[in-house]
Design a protein around this motif. Sequence first.
Motif, PDB file in Angstrom:
ATOM      1  N   VAL A  63       1.105  -1.174  -0.121  1.00  0.00           N
ATOM      2  CA  VAL A  63       0.019   0.038  -0.091  1.00  0.00           C
ATOM      3  C   VAL A  63       1.063   1.243  -0.127  1.00  0.00           C
ATOM      4  N   ARG A  64       0.852   1.977  -1.082  1.00  0.00           N
ATOM      5  CA  ARG A  64       1.754   3.097  -1.241  1.00  0.00           C
ATOM      6  C   ARG A  64       1.318   4.602  -0.684  1.00  0.00           C
ATOM      7  N   ILE A  65      -0.388   4.568  -0.675  1.00  0.00           N
ATOM      8  CA  ILE A  65      -0.847   5.676  -0.599  1.00  0.00           C
ATOM      9  C   ILE A  65      -2.155   5.287   0.481  1.00  0.00           C
ATOM     10  N   VAL A  66      -2.390   6.212   1.531  1.00  0.00           N
ATOM     11  CA  VAL A  66      -3.636   5.996   2.255  1.00  0.00           C
ATOM     12  C   VAL A  66      -3.995   7.482   2.668  1.00  0.00           C
ATOM     13  N   PHE A  67      -5.401   7.696   2.283  1.00  0.00           N
ATOM     14  CA  PHE A  67      -5.982   8.974   2.586  1.00  0.00           C
ATOM     15  C   PHE A  67      -7.126   8.618   3.214  1.00  0.00           C
ATOM     16  N   LEU A  68      -7.763   9.582   3.902  1.00  0.00           N
ATOM     17  CA  LEU A  68      -9.006   9.801   4.501  1.00  0.00           C
ATOM     18  C   LEU A  68      -9.583  10.701   3.514  1.00  0.00           C
ATOM     19  N   THR A  69     -10.986  10.590   3.327  1.00  0.00           N
ATOM     20  CA  THR A  69     -11.657  11.310   2.073  1.00  0.00           C
ATOM     21  C   THR A  69     -12.861  11.548   2.318  1.00  0.00           C
ATOM     22  N   THR A  70     -13.586  12.432   1.772  1.00  0.00           N
ATOM     23  CA  THR A  70     -14.783  12.742   1.793  1.00  0.00           C
ATOM     24  C   THR A  70     -15.417  12.513   0.516  1.00  0.00           C
ATOM     25  N   GLY A  71     -16.606  12.271   0.198  1.00  0.00           N
ATOM     26  CA  GLY A  71     -17.098  12.052  -1.231  1.00  0.00           C
ATOM     27  C   GLY A  71     -17.661  10.673  -1.554  1.00  0.00           C
ATOM     28  N   LEU A  72     -16.605  10.024  -2.539  1.00  0.00           N
ATOM     29  CA  LEU A  72     -17.141   8.471  -2.992  1.00  0.00           C
ATOM     30  C   LEU A  72     -16.903   7.794  -2.107  1.00  0.00           C
ATOM     31  N   ALA A  73     -15.941   7.925  -1.070  1.00  0.00           N
ATOM     32  CA  ALA A  73     -15.628   6.812  -0.014  1.00  0.00           C
ATOM     33  C   ALA A  73     -14.874   7.313   1.349  1.00  0.00           C
ATOM     34  N   ASP A  74     -14.872   6.650   2.452  1.00  0.00           N
ATOM     35  CA  ASP A  74     -13.966   7.049   3.558  1.00  0.00           C
ATOM     36  C   ASP A  74     -12.552   7.013   3.555  1.00  0.00           C
ATOM     37  N   ILE A  75     -12.064   6.120   2.784  1.00  0.00           N
ATOM     38  CA  ILE A  75     -10.703   5.593   2.802  1.00  0.00           C
ATOM     39  C   ILE A  75     -10.182   5.509   1.239  1.00  0.00           C
ATOM     40  N   PHE A  76      -9.239   6.228   0.630  1.00  0.00           N
ATOM     41  CA  PHE A  76      -8.720   5.958  -0.525  1.00  0.00           C
ATOM     42  C   PHE A  76      -7.247   5.167  -0.298  1.00  0.00           C
ATOM     43  N   LEU A  77      -7.101   4.179  -1.151  1.00  0.00           N
ATOM     44  CA  LEU A  77      -5.649   3.679  -1.108  1.00  0.00           C
ATOM     45  C   LEU A  77      -5.209   3.262  -2.513  1.00  0.00           C
ATOM     46  N   GLU A  78      -3.715   3.460  -2.575  1.00  0.00           N
ATOM     47  CA  GLU A  78      -3.058   3.079  -3.962  1.00  0.00           C
ATOM     48  C   GLU A  78      -2.402   1.857  -3.463  1.00  0.00           C
ATOM     49  N   ILE A  79      -2.403   0.882  -4.160  1.00  0.00           N
ATOM     50  CA  ILE A  79      -1.707  -0.250  -4.133  1.00  0.00           C
ATOM     51  C   ILE A  79      -0.719  -0.523  -5.339  1.00  0.00           C
ATOM     52  N   GLY A  80       0.253  -1.242  -4.953  1.00  0.00           N
ATOM     53  CA  GLY A  80       1.116  -2.005  -6.116  1.00  0.00           C
ATOM     54  C   GLY A  80       1.226  -3.515  -6.127  1.00  0.00           C
ATOM     55  N   LEU A  81       0.696  -3.970  -7.125  1.00  0.00           N
ATOM     56  CA  LEU A  81       0.809  -5.364  -7.283  1.00  0.00           C
ATOM     57  C   LEU A  81       1.685  -5.719  -8.234  1.00  0.00           C
ATOM     58  N   GLU A  82       2.327  -7.090  -8.480  1.00  0.00           N
ATOM     59  CA  GLU A  82       2.994  -7.526  -9.524  1.00  0.00           C
ATOM     60  C   GLU A  82       2.231  -7.816 -10.846  1.00  0.00           C
ATOM     61  N   LYS A  83       1.077  -8.369 -10.672  1.00  0.00           N
ATOM     62  CA  LYS A  83       0.279  -8.656 -11.881  1.00  0.00           C
ATOM     63  C   LYS A  83      -1.350  -8.493 -11.378  1.00  0.00           C
ATOM     64  N   PRO A  84      -1.994  -8.475 -12.683  1.00  0.00           N
ATOM     65  CA  PRO A  84      -3.687  -8.185 -12.200  1.00  0.00           C
ATOM     66  C   PRO A  84      -4.156  -9.353 -11.421  1.00  0.00           C
ATOM     67  N   ALA A  85      -3.964 -10.404 -11.753  1.00  0.00           N
ATOM     68  CA  ALA A  85      -4.433 -11.547 -10.870  1.00  0.00           C
ATOM     69  C   ALA A  85      -4.093 -11.469  -9.304  1.00  0.00           C
ATOM     70  N   ASP A  86      -3.193 -10.860  -9.150  1.00  0.00           N
ATOM     71  CA  ASP A  86      -2.841 -10.740  -7.514  1.00  0.00           C
ATOM     72  C   ASP A  86      -4.102  -9.832  -6.925  1.00  0.00           C
ATOM     73  N   LEU A  87      -5.074  -9.000  -7.630  1.00  0.00           N
ATOM     74  CA  LEU A  87      -5.743  -8.091  -6.910  1.00  0.00           C
ATOM     75  C   LEU A  87      -6.933  -9.127  -6.050  1.00  0.00           C
ATOM     76  N   SER A  88      -7.372 -10.099  -6.790  1.00  0.00           N
ATOM     77  CA  SER A  88      -8.504 -10.774  -6.130  1.00  0.00           C
ATOM     78  C   SER A  88      -7.813 -11.645  -4.902  1.00  0.00           C
ATOM     79  N   ILE A  89      -6.634 -11.930  -4.841  1.00  0.00           N
ATOM     80  CA  ILE A  89      -5.733 -12.483  -3.731  1.00  0.00           C
ATOM     81  C   ILE A  89      -5.743 -11.725  -2.730  1.00  0.00           C
ATOM     82  N   TRP A  90      -5.388 -10.247  -3.049  1.00  0.00           N
ATOM     83  CA  TRP A  90      -5.124  -9.292  -1.957  1.00  0.00           C
ATOM     84  C   TRP A  90      -6.655  -8.839  -1.545  1.00  0.00           C
ATOM     85  N   MET A  91      -7.688  -8.832  -2.206  1.00  0.00           N
ATOM     86  CA  MET A  91      -9.150  -8.549  -1.599  1.00  0.00           C
ATOM     87  C   MET A  91      -9.470  -9.432  -0.895  1.00  0.00           C
ATOM     88  N   HIS A  92      -9.302 -10.772  -1.148  1.00  0.00           N
ATOM     89  CA  HIS A  92      -9.593 -11.719  -0.070  1.00  0.00           C
ATOM     90  C   HIS A  92      -9.032 -11.738   1.173  1.00  0.00           C
TER      91      HIS A  92
END
Length: 321
Positions: free
Chosen positions: A94-123
């Motif tokens: 996780v590179r960036i963590v913001f508390l935000t207003t509007g669309l959601a309460d928290i914004f994250l920017e994450i860096g993964l090696e490949k697209p398939a890693d997203l589902s694993i990270w979410m789980h």
Amino acid sequence: MSETFNLDDIDIACINALIANPRGSWRELSLISDVPEKKLSRRISKLFDDQVIRTSVELNPIVTNKGYTVHVWISVKFGKEKEIAQFFAQRPEVRIVFLTTGLADIFLEIGLEKPADLSIWMHDFVTQIPDIKTVETQAVLKPFTWASKPKVVDATGQKINEIRALTETELQLIHLLSLDGRSSIKSLAEQVELSEHKTQKLLSDLLEEGIFNIRIDFEPSLMGFKSEAIILIKARPEAANRIAKTLSELKNTRCLFGISGDSQFFWHVLCQDLSDLWKLITEDLGNFEGIQSCNTNMVTLALKRAGFMRKVGHAQFYLQN
């Protein structure tokens, strides 16, 4: 009790000089800032020691084809925002963590090696937290700017650098600079086992080629930007390249990415105050042909930027009059 930093005009001049030349010598920075070398070196050393500022290295994903960047917007149960944000801030991907207003309460920017890693990270992380209510993800498809500098030219006939593999020595040099962007050439040369001349040439070539960028990471409020926002822009496809070029050149732009989802652009902006932000999203954007809508999300607190935990929150930084 958190430490409070009082920045005066000399601190600001030193930081501006570093922003202009992150690897500048004390003499070069002194000439830029008009602050005597000894005083400048003491001030800058203290700013780094207190973690008010730090160097950050960012690879150009267009050239290196490195990794997979995803933006995650999370809504949580009332009162759980900071606790959950702090949990994600501890994760190395996780590179960036913001508390935000509007669309959601928290914004994250994450860096993964490949697209398939997203589902694993979410789980493994997101679905295991019971206080999370909703999650929305957006993949970064094309970075137009980052570190507040344009990195891509739109389709006007200008050539964009081709993807290439980095050598072990290049990767080692970039890694060393990611730990300390102001390391001396002598120190870098010793660690990569090259002469100082070859190390300097390698570094200069990599920067000129746009393989990576060294920048100064700081809290925007330190430099007088009291309003920070993420604006999601929906645009007509045929106008996308033209809009990207114009947004990239605006002084308010910190980052601009082309993204997946309902919106075409992720636009991270810094403004002097709320009135400045209002002008940006009404008068300025109103003059753009092809923009259909925008969604403005205020950043209320940064817990992590550029992969680094923040020592204190926005409210604990002060400019000394």
